[in-house]
Scaffold this active site. Structure first.
Site, short mmCIF file in Angstrom:
data_model
loop_
_atom_site.label_atom_id
_atom_site.label_comp_id
_atom_site.label_asym_id
_atom_site.label_seq_id
_atom_site.Cartn_x
_atom_site.Cartn_y
_atom_site.Cartn_z
N ASP A 130 11.71 21.11 -22.35
CA ASP A 130 10.68 20.49 -23.19
C ASP A 130 11.35 20.01 -24.47
OD1 ASP A 130 8.65 21.19 -21.42
OD2 ASP A 130 8.07 22.98 -22.52
N ARG A 181 11.56 13.16 -18.74
CA ARG A 181 10.10 13.14 -18.89
C ARG A 181 9.77 12.35 -20.16
NH1 ARG A 181 7.99 18.60 -20.64
NH2 ARG A 181 8.12 19.19 -18.47
C1 LIG Z 1 3.40 16.95 -18.38
C2 LIG Z 1 3.48 16.84 -19.88
C3 LIG Z 1 4.55 17.41 -20.54
C4 LIG Z 1 4.65 17.29 -21.93
N1 LIG Z 1 5.76 17.77 -22.56
C5 LIG Z 1 5.90 17.55 -23.88
C6 LIG Z 1 7.12 17.89 -24.54
O1 LIG Z 1 8.07 18.39 -23.94
N2 LIG Z 1 7.18 17.66 -25.88
C7 LIG Z 1 6.16 17.09 -26.57
O2 LIG Z 1 6.28 16.88 -27.78
N3 LIG Z 1 5.00 16.77 -25.97
C8 LIG Z 1 4.86 16.97 -24.65
N4 LIG Z 1 3.69 16.60 -24.03
C9 LIG Z 1 2.51 16.23 -24.85
C10 LIG Z 1 2.50 14.75 -25.17
O3 LIG Z 1 3.54 14.46 -26.07
C11 LIG Z 1 1.15 14.33 -25.79
O4 LIG Z 1 0.95 15.03 -26.97
C12 LIG Z 1 -0.04 14.53 -24.88
O5 LIG Z 1 0.28 14.33 -23.55
C13 LIG Z 1 -1.17 13.57 -25.23
O6 LIG Z 1 -0.74 12.25 -25.08
P1 LIG Z 1 -1.22 11.25 -23.93
O7 LIG Z 1 -0.02 10.51 -23.47
O8 LIG Z 1 -1.97 11.94 -22.89
O9 LIG Z 1 -2.06 10.17 -24.69
P2 LIG Z 1 -3.33 10.26 -25.66
O10 LIG Z 1 -3.50 8.87 -26.17
O11 LIG Z 1 -3.20 11.37 -26.63
O12 LIG Z 1 -4.49 10.61 -24.66
C14 LIG Z 1 -4.94 9.72 -23.65
C15 LIG Z 1 -6.19 10.33 -23.03
O13 LIG Z 1 -5.84 11.56 -22.37
C16 LIG Z 1 -6.82 12.55 -22.60
N5 LIG Z 1 -6.19 13.66 -23.37
C17 LIG Z 1 -4.95 13.66 -23.92
N6 LIG Z 1 -4.70 14.86 -24.50
C18 LIG Z 1 -5.81 15.60 -24.32
C19 LIG Z 1 -6.18 16.92 -24.68
N7 LIG Z 1 -5.33 17.71 -25.36
N8 LIG Z 1 -7.40 17.37 -24.33
C20 LIG Z 1 -8.27 16.60 -23.63
N9 LIG Z 1 -7.96 15.32 -23.25
C21 LIG Z 1 -6.77 14.84 -23.59
C22 LIG Z 1 -7.93 11.89 -23.36
O14 LIG Z 1 -8.86 11.40 -22.41
C23 LIG Z 1 -7.24 10.75 -24.07
O15 LIG Z 1 -8.09 9.69 -24.37
C24 LIG Z 1 3.60 16.65 -22.65
C25 LIG Z 1 2.54 16.06 -21.97
C26 LIG Z 1 2.47 16.14 -20.61
C27 LIG Z 1 1.34 15.44 -19.91
#
Ligand SMILES: Cc1cc2nc3c(=O)[nH]c(=O)nc-3n(C[C@H](O)[C@H](O)[C@H](O)COP(=O)(O)OP(=O)(O)OC[C@H]3O[C@@H](n4cnc5c(N)ncnc54)[C@H](O)[C@@H]3O)c2cc1C
Length: 303
Positions: A130, A181
């Site tokens: 991560d 990722r």
């Molecule tokens: C498999 C995976 C691994 C990850 N690993 C890391 C990592 O190693 N380091 C790191 O900094 N971040 C990590 N993240 C978190 C990532 O950086 C984002 O903060 C998070 O995924 C929200 O961004 P989004 O791309 O979904 O877009 P956003 O624009 O935030 O969300 C898009 C849509 O997804 C839904 N959504 C998103 N988040 C949420 C939530 N918390 N609760 C409910 N609905 C939500 C909503 O419908 C929103 O409108 C990871 C995310 C995933 C999916």
């Protein structure tokens, strides 16, 4: 603003203590956390795999206090690998470098990771580091490079499109052949090193995704953003990438509807499944990502 305050709250030891002792927050956290015990996580993993998904198990925890805690985390991860191997649970594990002591002693973390990478490799599991806050990016990438140098080519890391540096990091890691990722980034970073506006982070995501589709080894697109997912699928088709040459990743408990849809249309989807007792920082970062989660949280607290 609220998001930044919450991300800072995720770093508070005092709040962590209060939240993890409360039965109510413990219950609410289950929306995002598979459970506190490994058996609960493997049960959830089995159910997800039965629906056509793969999983990446994450034993929640970060920033250990000392080497003994880092050794204990490594031992716990060996148990995770063993359980996944026995249960034939595909496809990998996710580890925070700080959980293995990388913030204090990168060489010792490398040593712990070498053993985990070897065992994960024997079990046919991919190992993703991560990405934590911006201070950890250099040593996380160096760990991936060192592990590849030792022949552990099934090790990759996350990269965050919020950071200005990420396009260069992708080129560097693409050359190595590491499977990356791509995520937007869950940490509150300073304006001199990171995009602050959501639109800029999203645009950078699309650019980086395209770069990974052009030159990356099995890219892992970690997002729930349906517009980006659509753009990536279009780009993949345009660039002639088969659906088994990349995957989407989503977090356990988030947008199951979008997850189902991706499976229906034949995309590969891996669900990140966190479990363990130290769930507080992970949980608060999930609250911070979406204001609606705070309403859900507040409602659940009402008698
Ligand atoms: C498999 C995976 C691994 C990850 N690993 C890391 C990592 O190693 N380091 C790191 O900094 N971040 C990590 N993240 C978190 C990532 O950086 C984002 O903060 C998070 O995924 C929200 O961004 P989004 O791309 O979904 O877009 P956003 O624009 O935030 O969300 C898009 C849509 O997804 C839904 N959504 C998103 N988040 C949420 C939530 N918390 N609760 C409910 N609905 C939500 C909503 O419908 C929103 O409108 C990871 C995310 C995933 C999916």
């Amino acid at each position: 603003m609220v998001s930044k305050i919450l991300v800072r709250a995720s770093e508070s030891d005092r709040l962590q203590e209060l939240a993890t002792q409360s039965r109510v927050t413990g219950r609410i956290s289950r929306r995002f956390i598979a459970g506190e015990a490994l058996e609960e996580a493997t049960e959830v993993a089995r159910e997800l795999i039965a629906t056509g998904r793969t999983v990446s198990l994450d034993l929640v925890g970060e920033k250990v206090r000392d080497a003994a805690d880092a050794d204990a985390a490594a031992a716990d991860y060996l148990a995770v690998i063993q359980a996944m191997s026995t249960g034939q649970l595909t496809s990998g594990i996710s580890i925070k470098p700080s959980q293995l002591g990388a913030s204090d002693d990168v060489d010792a973390a490398h040593h712990r990771l070498t053993l985990l990478a070897a065992r994960a490799g024997e079990a046919g599991l991919h190992l993703t580091l991560d990405m934590e806050d911006a201070t950890t990016v250099d040593h996380t990438i160096e760990l991936v490079e060192a592990l590849h140098g030792d022949g552990h080519t099934h090790v990759g890391c996350a990269v965050q499109t919020a950071l200005f540096r990420t396009a260069d990091d992708i080129d560097r890691l693409n050359e190595l052949g590491a499977s990356l990722r791509l995520c937007k980034g869950a940490y509150a970073e300073a304006a001199d090193i990171s995009h602050q506006r959501r639109e800029d982070i999203d645009e950078a995501y699309h650019r980086c995704a395209r770069r990974l589709l052009e030159a990356g080894t099995y890219p892992r697109f970690a997002t729930h953003d349906h517009r980006l997912i659509g753009a990536i699928r279009r780009d993949a088709r345009e660039l002639g990438r088969a659906t088994d040459s990349y995957e989407f990743q989503m977090l356990y408990g988030i947008r199951p509807d979008v997850q189902d849809r991706l499976i229906e249309i034949g995309e590969h989807l891996c669900v990140y499944v966190p479990y363990g007792v130290a769930w507080y920082p992970y949980f608060v970062r999930r609250l911070a990502e979406r204001p609606a989660n705070l309403v859900f949280f507040a409602r659940a607290l009402l008698p």
